[in-house]
Design a protein around this motif. Structure first.
Motif, PDB file in Angstrom:
ATOM      1  N   SER A 145      -4.547   7.752  -2.189  1.00 45.66           N
ATOM      2  CA  SER A 145      -3.807   7.529  -0.773  1.00 45.66           C
ATOM      3  C   SER A 145      -3.675   7.555   0.771  1.00 45.66           C
ATOM      4  N   VAL A 146      -4.481   8.530   0.739  1.00 41.34           N
ATOM      5  CA  VAL A 146      -4.396   8.355   2.419  1.00 41.34           C
ATOM      6  C   VAL A 146      -5.010   7.412   2.733  1.00 41.34           C
ATOM      7  N   PRO A 147      -6.463   6.893   2.341  1.00 41.46           N
ATOM      8  CA  PRO A 147      -7.223   5.555   3.196  1.00 41.46           C
ATOM      9  C   PRO A 147      -6.383   4.076   2.631  1.00 41.46           C
ATOM     10  N   PHE A 205       1.315  10.631  -3.788  1.00 36.96           N
ATOM     11  CA  PHE A 205       1.736  11.319  -3.137  1.00 36.96           C
ATOM     12  C   PHE A 205       2.591  12.419  -4.246  1.00 36.96           C
ATOM     13  N   ALA A 219     -11.116   6.765  -3.346  1.00 37.44           N
ATOM     14  CA  ALA A 219     -11.063   6.173  -2.338  1.00 37.44           C
ATOM     15  C   ALA A 219     -11.168   4.802  -2.709  1.00 37.44           C
ATOM     16  N   THR A 240       0.782  -1.097  -0.158  1.00 39.35           N
ATOM     17  CA  THR A 240       0.059   0.331   0.026  1.00 39.35           C
ATOM     18  C   THR A 240       0.941   1.573   0.043  1.00 39.35           C
ATOM     19  N   PHE A 275     -13.195  12.560  -3.959  1.00 40.94           N
ATOM     20  CA  PHE A 275     -12.303  12.115  -2.725  1.00 40.94           C
ATOM     21  C   PHE A 275     -12.805  10.284  -2.332  1.00 40.94           C
ATOM     22  N   ALA A 294       0.551   4.155  -2.299  1.00 41.35           N
ATOM     23  CA  ALA A 294       0.770   5.778  -2.306  1.00 41.35           C
ATOM     24  C   ALA A 294       1.504   6.211  -2.571  1.00 41.35           C
ATOM     25  N   TYR A 328      -6.880  12.494  -5.702  1.00 33.17           N
ATOM     26  CA  TYR A 328      -5.766  11.431  -5.256  1.00 33.17           C
ATOM     27  C   TYR A 328      -5.657  11.361  -4.126  1.00 33.17           C
ATOM     28  N   LEU A 329      -5.655  12.481  -3.174  1.00 31.28           N
ATOM     29  CA  LEU A 329      -5.805  12.301  -2.151  1.00 31.28           C
ATOM     30  C   LEU A 329      -6.395  10.992  -1.317  1.00 31.28           C
ATOM     31  N   ILE A 343      -3.286   3.643   2.655  1.00 36.16           N
ATOM     32  CA  ILE A 343      -2.271   3.785   4.289  1.00 36.16           C
ATOM     33  C   ILE A 343      -2.991   3.425   4.399  1.00 36.16           C
ATOM     34  N   GLY A 344      -4.020   3.688   5.117  1.00 41.18           N
ATOM     35  CA  GLY A 344      -4.584   3.593   6.182  1.00 41.18           C
ATOM     36  C   GLY A 344      -5.436   2.171   6.566  1.00 41.18           C
TER      37      GLY A 344
END
Length: 376
Positions: A329-331, A34, A204, A26, A200, A30, A325-326, A333-334
């Protein structure tokens, strides 16, 4: 755009060859997001000044460098480099190419141009895992041949872009380009926030499909055929293109809240597959969730592009894709962080619940805004 998802069905082979955890999968994924976000924040509106064509040529060069990094892979660092360069390429493509296609459209053809731009984006993302999966399963050298084919496609794309006319009047030389943060004019802000939240959430869902679905298929469902993995992942992106076809009939304002509702259905099916370890709900989740993502994406692009002044359209669209694109990436990695203590299925269930809440909030806000506007 196909090159950005090309490694998706190959991560299992890289894990066997190099040896790294699901969390690292992940993170590698991600890093791409970034890279996209960094370029969009610093150079998202540069094409408004120096022209669309030079920026797209730079993006193709970054994509070629990414393919070379994967071909020369000698460990995890090369995967990070390849994904980062791929992110740079996608960051240069997204807002710039969308604005370019809209500006090259003939009179009366803007609606079709908006579909062409977003369909090329999502269709390319779908072709990547499908191409790599087929080559990895049925052709020799599975970690080499997909990227060699990609280099040939990039060479053809470079020749086509070189032949296109520039659409920005008074474009300055590329050497004068300077990093500038995207600017949101006042007339865009009202529609940007809800449209960005919807984008978003949709991205995701696609991010999870692209990064962790191959591992879920292999470890929990016993599906190890690379072509099948690529086809299931590609189905979400192709369904996104189908969802975009519905937007002209619905209208952009209705398409976003309805798309959020369809997204929630796709997330529910994904949760069902994770909870029951069943393949059929996963395939349906790809089709339903991808359709909802396509509806929200095209609706968001249409609403934001229509509200943006001509001089800021490239930058405003780039800002929209930063938010999207946030979501990749963020979810993601979560989910990777939760996989260790909870396991992949339970981590995915936490993800689906959070994204369903976001989709519901965005859809409800837009419906309320539409009613207020109609009453006014």
């Amino acid at each position: 755009m196909a090159g950005t998802t090309l490694p998706t069905p190959l991560y299992g082979l890289y894990q066997e060859r190099i040896g790294f955890s699901e969390l690292m999968v992940t993170v590698v994924f991600a890093v791409y997001a970034f890279g996209v976000i960094g370029v969009l924040l610093l150079f998202g509106n540069v094409s408004d000044a120096v022209g669309r064509r030079p920026v797209l040529l730079c993006g193709l060069a970054c994509a070629g460098a990414s393919a070379v990094a994967f071909l020369a892979e000698q460990g995890l660092a090369w995967l990070f480099a390849g994904r980062l360069l791929s992110g740079f390429a996608a960051g240069l493509f997204t807002g710039t190419a969308t604005a370019y296609v809209l500006e090259l459209a003939p009179p009366g053809g803007r609606a079709r141009a908006a579909f062409t731009a977003t369909a090329a984006n999502m269709g390319g993302l779908g072709c990547g895992p499908l191409l790599a999966g087929l080559l990895a399963q049925y052709a020799p050298r599975p970690l080499t041949l997909p990227f060699a084919v990609h280099l040939l496609l990039l060479a053809a794309s470079f020749a086509v872009v070189r032949a296109l006319p520039e659409s920005v009047a008074g474009a300055r030389p590329l050497r004068t380009a300077r990093p500038r943060r995207p600017v949101l004019p006042a007339e865009v802000r009202g529609v940007f926030v809800p449209a960005g939240i919807a984008a978003f959430t949709g991205f995701a869902l696609l991010g999870v499909f692209t990064s962790v679905t191959p591992a879920f298929l292999a470890q929990d469902l016993g599906v190890r055929n690379h072509a099948a993995v690529g086809l299931i992942v590609a189905a979400a992106f192709f369904a996104s293109t189908g969802g975009q076809l519905l937007v002209p009939r619905l209208g952009a304002r209705r398409a976003i809240p309805l798309g959020c509702l369809v997204l929630i259905g796709g997330l529910g099916l994904l949760a069902l597959s994770l909870a029951t370890h069943a393949l059929a709900p996963l395939v349906l989740a790809a089709l339903v969730g991808g359709t909802g993502q396509g509806m929200t994406l095209r609706g968001a692009v249409g609403e934001v592009a229509a509200a943006a002044p001509d001089a800021h359209r490239g930058g405003v669209l780039s800002a929209l894709f930063v938010v999207a694109y946030l979501g990749i990436s963020v979810p993601v990695i979560g989910v990777g962080l939760l996989t260790g203590p909870l396991g992949l299925p339970d981590a995915g269930l936490v993800f689906t619940a959070c994204m369903a809440v976001l989709a519901a909030a965005s859809g409800a806000f837009l419906l309320h805004r539409a009613r207020v506007t109609s009453a006014t």
